[in-house]
Write an enzyme that holds these catalytic residues in place. Structure first.
Site, PDB file in Angstrom:
ATOM      1  N   TYR A 140       0.850  -1.197   0.000  1.00  9.82           N
ATOM      2  CA  TYR A 140       0.000   0.000   0.000  1.00  9.82           C
ATOM      3  C   TYR A 140       0.885   1.247   0.000  1.00  9.82           C
ATOM      4  O   TYR A 140       1.513   1.573   0.999  1.00  9.82           O
ATOM      5  CB  TYR A 140      -0.921  -0.043   1.230  1.00  9.82           C
ATOM      6  CG  TYR A 140      -1.974   1.045   1.288  1.00  9.82           C
ATOM      7  CD1 TYR A 140      -2.075   2.040   0.330  1.00  9.82           C
ATOM      8  CD2 TYR A 140      -2.907   1.069   2.319  1.00  9.82           C
ATOM      9  CE1 TYR A 140      -3.038   3.019   0.395  1.00  9.82           C
ATOM     10  CE2 TYR A 140      -3.880   2.050   2.395  1.00  9.82           C
ATOM     11  CZ  TYR A 140      -3.931   3.027   1.443  1.00  9.82           C
ATOM     12  OH  TYR A 140      -4.892   4.005   1.512  1.00  9.82           O
ATOM     13  N   LYS A 166      -1.546  -1.102  -4.006  1.00 10.05           N
ATOM     14  CA  LYS A 166      -2.611  -0.098  -3.936  1.00 10.05           C
ATOM     15  C   LYS A 166      -1.886   1.222  -4.015  1.00 10.05           C
ATOM     16  O   LYS A 166      -1.084   1.560  -3.145  1.00 10.05           O
ATOM     17  CB  LYS A 166      -3.387  -0.247  -2.628  1.00 10.05           C
ATOM     18  CG  LYS A 166      -4.357   0.868  -2.320  1.00 10.05           C
ATOM     19  CD  LYS A 166      -5.271   0.419  -1.206  1.00 10.05           C
ATOM     20  CE  LYS A 166      -6.028   1.476  -0.431  1.00 10.05           C
ATOM     21  NZ  LYS A 166      -6.310   2.747  -0.992  1.00 10.05           N
ATOM     22  N   GLU A 194     -10.325  10.775  -6.217  1.00  5.06           N
ATOM     23  CA  GLU A 194     -10.434  11.964  -7.071  1.00  5.06           C
ATOM     24  C   GLU A 194      -9.829  11.717  -8.456  1.00  5.06           C
ATOM     25  O   GLU A 194     -10.030  12.493  -9.382  1.00  5.06           O
ATOM     26  CB  GLU A 194      -9.651  13.150  -6.466  1.00  5.06           C
ATOM     27  CG  GLU A 194     -10.095  13.607  -5.112  1.00  5.06           C
ATOM     28  CD  GLU A 194      -9.417  12.839  -3.976  1.00  5.06           C
ATOM     29  OE1 GLU A 194      -9.136  11.627  -4.130  1.00  5.06           O
ATOM     30  OE2 GLU A 194      -9.202  13.455  -2.931  1.00  5.06           O
TER      31      GLU A 194
HETATM   32  O1  MN9 Z   1      -6.921   5.476  -0.880  1.00  2.80           O
HETATM   33  C1  MN9 Z   1      -7.977   6.991   0.610  1.00  2.80           C
HETATM   34  N1  MN9 Z   1      -6.884   7.767   1.056  1.00  2.80           N
HETATM   35  C2  MN9 Z   1      -6.743   8.106   2.322  1.00  2.80           C
HETATM   36  C3  MN9 Z   1      -7.542   5.677   0.118  1.00  2.80           C
HETATM   37  O2  MN9 Z   1      -7.444   7.696   3.210  1.00  2.80           O
HETATM   38  C4  MN9 Z   1      -5.626   9.047   2.632  1.00  2.80           C
HETATM   39  C5  MN9 Z   1      -8.732   7.713  -0.498  1.00  2.80           C
HETATM   40  O3  MN9 Z   1      -9.860   6.958  -0.770  1.00  2.80           O
HETATM   41  C6  MN9 Z   1      -9.112   9.125  -0.067  1.00  2.80           C
HETATM   42  O4  MN9 Z   1      -9.862   9.069   1.109  1.00  2.80           O
HETATM   43  C7  MN9 Z   1      -9.928   9.849  -1.123  1.00  2.80           C
HETATM   44  C8  MN9 Z   1     -10.253  11.263  -0.695  1.00  2.80           C
HETATM   45  O5  MN9 Z   1      -9.107  12.063  -0.676  1.00  2.80           O
HETATM   46  O6  MN9 Z   1      -9.235   9.826  -2.323  1.00  2.80           O
END
Ligand code: MN9
Length: 309
Positions: A140, A166, A194
């Site tokens: 990850y 990931k 995003e």
């Molecule tokens: O990849 C999540 N990243 C974090 C996992 O938790 C830092 C994302 O799903 C974000 O929550 C998402 C919103 O910024 O892209």
């Protein structure tokens, strides 16, 4: 024994929330409801006990219990990958072995963080952890835990058992490079909700993230648009999703996600402190009012939770 091969872990994959009750206890009943809700909405798999699952706010025993409950409720319907990362190898190995006993299909881990571990120490962490079970490992890569450089990613991919990544970093050109230089079989999951469209169009096998708990339908449609080469539609869907994501990021995002799931009939409970929650009716109503305004201002249609407000 795992039910699925890692290549079956694809599509839109929620980084599963962990419901807590009003007193911050893990809420098993709510967890089961949320699992059924997401499978019913057509997600491709579940990624448990990661950042969105508030993993670092739980004890190792609680984390192991969450994984057990999820695997039990899923009952082989979709693949389950458990994030078992911790700062110490010994802790992660314990969690990985418990996850394997629970019946997950793969494990995943952020690199050890907080102290600036050397690249060799990070490499040894993944080697020890991957050796500790028979399961495939999904590395990850996430800014919160310190990003891995491309050379380090390639090195980690050479560890037997490391089968995917990931990738929650903004440098999506590396997704292409990983597929080219590590191999097409190496699974890549795009992690910035995003940028789901960009990750998928650069060849990611799936998307794993927080907002797939809340608006899976938008991303399922986005993924088929990319697969069908309809980039115009994919972009429109990404714009809608991003309006929702950026709005949510003004608050505790996981608390917003849990409320929006609850409004859709899947009571996702509360977050653990120091995160905060929408507790009173007044707070909840003001959140709803703000969502209704966003829906109107942006002329958003076809988003399930906005349609039930
Ligand atoms: O990849 C999540 N990243 C974090 C996992 O938790 C830092 C994302 O799903 C974000 O929550 C998402 C919103 O910024 O892209």
């Amino acid at each position: 024994m795992p039910n699925f091969d890692l290549k079956d872990f694809k599509g839109v994959i929620p980084a599963l929330i962990t419901p807590f009750d009003e007193n911050e206890r893990f809420d098993e009943t709510r967890m089961r409801i949320c699992v059924d809700f997401l499978i019913g909405r057509g997600v491709g798999g579940l990624y448990t006990t990661g950042s969105t699952g508030e993993t670092f706010l739980m004890s190792p025993d609680e984390r192991a219990r969450v994984v057990e409950v999820v695997v039990d409720q899923v009952a082989g319907r979709v693949p389950v990958v458990a994030h078992v990362g911790a700062i110490g190898t010994r802790l992660s190995v314990d969690l990985a072995q418990q996850a394997q006993a629970a019946g997950v299909d793969a494990i995943s881990s952020v690199p050890p963080f907080y102290w600036p571990f050397t690249p060799d120490q990070v490499f040894n962490y993944y080697t020890d952890l991957t050796r500790s079970t028979d399961l495939p490992m999904v590395v990850y890569n996430i800014p919160l835990a310190g990003l891995l450089g491309f050379d380090q990613i390639k090195r980690l991919a050479s560890i037997p058992g490391v089968k995917g990544i990931k990738y929650t970093a903004p440098t999506h050109f590396e997704i292409l490079r990983i597929k080219e230089e590590v191999g097409k079989e190496f699974r890549v999951y795009s992690g910035s909700d995003e940028m789901a469209m960009s990750g998928l169009s650069f060849g990611a096998d799936g998307i794993i993230g927080s907002f797939y708990n809340m608006i899976p339908e938008v991303f399922i449609a986005l993924m088929s648009a990319v697969e069908n080469g309809d980039m115009g539609l994919a972009k429109t869907l990404q714009e809608t999703a991003n309006a929702i994501i950026f709005f949510s990021l003004n608050y505790t995002p996981t608390a917003v996600i849990k409320k929006c799931m609850t409004w859709q009939g899947a009571d996702a409970g509360y977050c653990r402190k120091p995160f905060d929650n929408f507790v009173t009716e007044v707070e909840e109503e003001s959140l709803k009012t703000a969502w209704r305004k966003l829906k109107q201002d942006r002329n958003i249609n076809g988003v399930a939770f906005l349609d039930v407000l």
